[in-house]
Design a protein around this motif. Structure first.
Motif, PDB file in Angstrom:
ATOM      1  N   UNK A 151      24.933 -13.453 -23.157  1.00 43.87           N
ATOM      2  CA  UNK A 151      25.038 -13.836 -24.251  1.00 43.87           C
ATOM      3  C   UNK A 151      24.819 -14.907 -24.862  1.00 43.87           C
ATOM      4  N   UNK A 152      24.001 -15.468 -26.148  1.00 38.71           N
ATOM      5  CA  UNK A 152      23.902 -17.266 -26.018  1.00 38.71           C
ATOM      6  C   UNK A 152      24.948 -17.371 -27.801  1.00 38.71           C
ATOM      7  N   UNK A 153      25.080 -18.122 -27.500  1.00 45.57           N
ATOM      8  CA  UNK A 153      25.997 -19.089 -28.778  1.00 45.57           C
ATOM      9  C   UNK A 153      25.852 -20.053 -29.446  1.00 45.57           C
ATOM     10  N   UNK A 154      26.250 -20.374 -30.225  1.00 45.41           N
ATOM     11  CA  UNK A 154      25.057 -21.571 -30.920  1.00 45.41           C
ATOM     12  C   UNK A 154      26.539 -22.776 -30.696  1.00 45.41           C
ATOM     13  N   UNK A 155      26.953 -23.000 -30.303  1.00 44.06           N
ATOM     14  CA  UNK A 155      27.929 -24.404 -29.939  1.00 44.06           C
ATOM     15  C   UNK A 155      27.660 -24.617 -28.198  1.00 44.06           C
ATOM     16  N   UNK A 156      26.682 -24.409 -27.463  1.00 44.09           N
ATOM     17  CA  UNK A 156      26.992 -24.863 -26.545  1.00 44.09           C
ATOM     18  C   UNK A 156      28.134 -24.400 -25.311  1.00 44.09           C
ATOM     19  N   UNK A 157      27.870 -22.666 -25.711  1.00 41.42           N
ATOM     20  CA  UNK A 157      28.512 -22.081 -24.440  1.00 41.42           C
ATOM     21  C   UNK A 157      27.963 -20.353 -24.180  1.00 41.42           C
ATOM     22  N   UNK A 158      27.828 -19.763 -23.341  1.00 46.55           N
ATOM     23  CA  UNK A 158      27.270 -18.238 -23.070  1.00 46.55           C
ATOM     24  C   UNK A 158      27.886 -17.598 -22.437  1.00 46.55           C
ATOM     25  N   UNK A 159      28.212 -16.601 -22.438  1.00 49.85           N
ATOM     26  CA  UNK A 159      28.851 -14.857 -22.097  1.00 49.85           C
ATOM     27  C   UNK A 159      29.012 -14.837 -20.845  1.00 49.85           C
ATOM     28  N   UNK A 160      28.968 -14.568 -19.545  1.00 45.63           N
ATOM     29  CA  UNK A 160      28.310 -14.820 -18.323  1.00 45.63           C
ATOM     30  C   UNK A 160      29.484 -13.008 -17.946  1.00 45.63           C
ATOM     31  N   UNK A 161      28.894 -11.946 -17.270  1.00 49.54           N
ATOM     32  CA  UNK A 161      29.352 -11.115 -16.940  1.00 49.54           C
ATOM     33  C   UNK A 161      28.784 -11.278 -15.926  1.00 49.54           C
ATOM     34  N   UNK A 162      30.844 -11.144 -15.182  1.00 47.08           N
ATOM     35  CA  UNK A 162      30.213 -11.780 -13.014  1.00 47.08           C
ATOM     36  C   UNK A 162      30.305 -10.614 -12.525  1.00 47.08           C
ATOM     37  N   UNK A 163      29.866 -10.245 -11.443  1.00 47.96           N
ATOM     38  CA  UNK A 163      29.233  -9.257 -10.361  1.00 47.96           C
ATOM     39  C   UNK A 163      31.332  -8.100 -10.183  1.00 47.96           C
ATOM     40  N   UNK A 164      31.792  -9.239  -9.969  1.00 48.25           N
ATOM     41  CA  UNK A 164      33.163  -7.992 -10.124  1.00 48.25           C
ATOM     42  C   UNK A 164      33.898  -7.089 -11.432  1.00 48.25           C
ATOM     43  N   UNK A 165      32.943  -7.896 -12.541  1.00 50.91           N
ATOM     44  CA  UNK A 165      32.999  -7.028 -13.550  1.00 50.91           C
ATOM     45  C   UNK A 165      33.706  -7.317 -15.112  1.00 50.91           C
ATOM     46  N   UNK A 166      33.985  -8.780 -14.760  1.00 46.91           N
ATOM     47  CA  UNK A 166      34.654  -9.641 -15.641  1.00 46.91           C
ATOM     48  C   UNK A 166      33.510 -10.112 -16.410  1.00 46.91           C
ATOM     49  N   UNK A 167      33.582 -10.659 -17.845  1.00 51.88           N
ATOM     50  CA  UNK A 167      33.120 -11.345 -18.661  1.00 51.88           C
ATOM     51  C   UNK A 167      34.219 -12.364 -19.101  1.00 51.88           C
ATOM     52  N   UNK A 168      33.253 -13.226 -19.291  1.00 46.00           N
ATOM     53  CA  UNK A 168      34.228 -14.124 -20.048  1.00 46.00           C
ATOM     54  C   UNK A 168      32.531 -15.338 -21.146  1.00 46.00           C
ATOM     55  N   UNK A 169      33.268 -16.422 -21.986  1.00 46.09           N
ATOM     56  CA  UNK A 169      32.578 -17.427 -21.581  1.00 46.09           C
ATOM     57  C   UNK A 169      32.988 -18.561 -21.813  1.00 46.09           C
ATOM     58  N   UNK A 170      32.015 -19.447 -21.468  1.00 48.64           N
ATOM     59  CA  UNK A 170      31.796 -20.857 -20.578  1.00 48.64           C
ATOM     60  C   UNK A 170      30.800 -21.748 -21.036  1.00 48.64           C
TER      61      UNK A 170
END
Length: 245
Positions: free
Chosen positions: A57-76
């Motif tokens: 997922x993309x955001x407008x403010x220079x952040x991305x959402x990442x889904x890690x292979x371990x199942x967790x999802x967070x914004x970076x």
């Protein structure tokens, strides 16, 4: 403690670039489906279990959402404040024996393909960036087009996973991840908070009060809620098992 969530007013929604149904992208972000690892400005402890993830997922403010292979999802951060928490890598997703498909795998046309050259032409390889529970998946192609395809829905398979990506590997012992819901996304707690909540869960405590993202919250393990004391905002929480490398 580093903040992973923005403080939003109750009626305020986080601004994203389009929605994943159309797969809109921010031009300065990594393409949807890109594979990533922690980058030079990483500061999020072991959320990634030192593994690989996928841009979902993309955001407008220079952040991305990442889904890690371990199942967790967070914004970076990817450009926000000149910081890069992640970097692009050439490491395709490798499915576990219990997985049919997942984000990060590479796909080509399948036996039920009926979309002409929507993928840019025969043999082009796309990347899965979202999975729906009904057997449909979202794919981004090299020509920057995105769409939703059937992978089991109505018994149809419009995609085929590349053979290299279906090589199985032995799954490791699962670990526990406590998460709380923020709008439609589930955000993992920092590792130290995760350990405190898991200990309270195993000790059969009903509630535990912790400082989370700079604000004191009451974690109710019976009701499975996170109540921010200052604002009174109540969020759902969940306990799930995740797999490392």
């Amino acid at each position: 403690m580093h903040a992973m969530l923005k403080k939003l007013k109750p009626e305020e929604k986080e601004k994203d670039v389009g929605d994943l149904e159309t797969g809109k992208e921010h031009p300065e972000c990594l393409p949807l489906g890109s594979r990533v690892r922690r980058g030079p400005d990483w500061r999020w402890q072991n959320q990634d279990t030192d593994g690989v993830g996928t841009v979902v997922k993309h955001c407008t403010d220079g952040w991305l959402y990442i889904r890690w292979d371990n199942g967790e999802k967070n914004k970076y951060r990817y450009g926000s404040g000149g910081a890069y928490d992640i970097l692009s890598v050439d490491e395709p997703r490798c499915l576990r024996p219990d997985e049919l498909i997942n984000v990060g795998v590479r796909v080509i046309r399948g036996p039920d393909w009926k979309y002409d050259d929507q993928d840019g032409g025969q043999g082009n390889i796309g990347a899965v960036f979202k999975i729906q529970q009904d057997g449909r998946v979202h794919v981004r192609w090299p020509n920057k087009r995105t769409n939703v395809y059937r992978y089991g829905y109505d018994g149809k398979f419009e995609l085929t996973i590349l053979e290299d990506d279906v090589h199985t590997r032995q799954s490791s012992k699962p670990t526990v991840s406590w998460q709380r819901q923020n709008d439609e996304d589930w955000i993992a707690y920092p590792e130290d908070i995760n350990q405190h909540v898991e200990k309270a869960y195993k000790d059969k405590e009903e509630t535990v009060t912790l400082e989370i993202y700079g604000s004191e919250s009451i974690i109710d393990i019976v009701k499975m809620t996170d109540t921010e004391k200052k604002t009174g905002i109540v969020r759902k929480i969940g306990r799930k098992q995740v797999f490392g490398k």
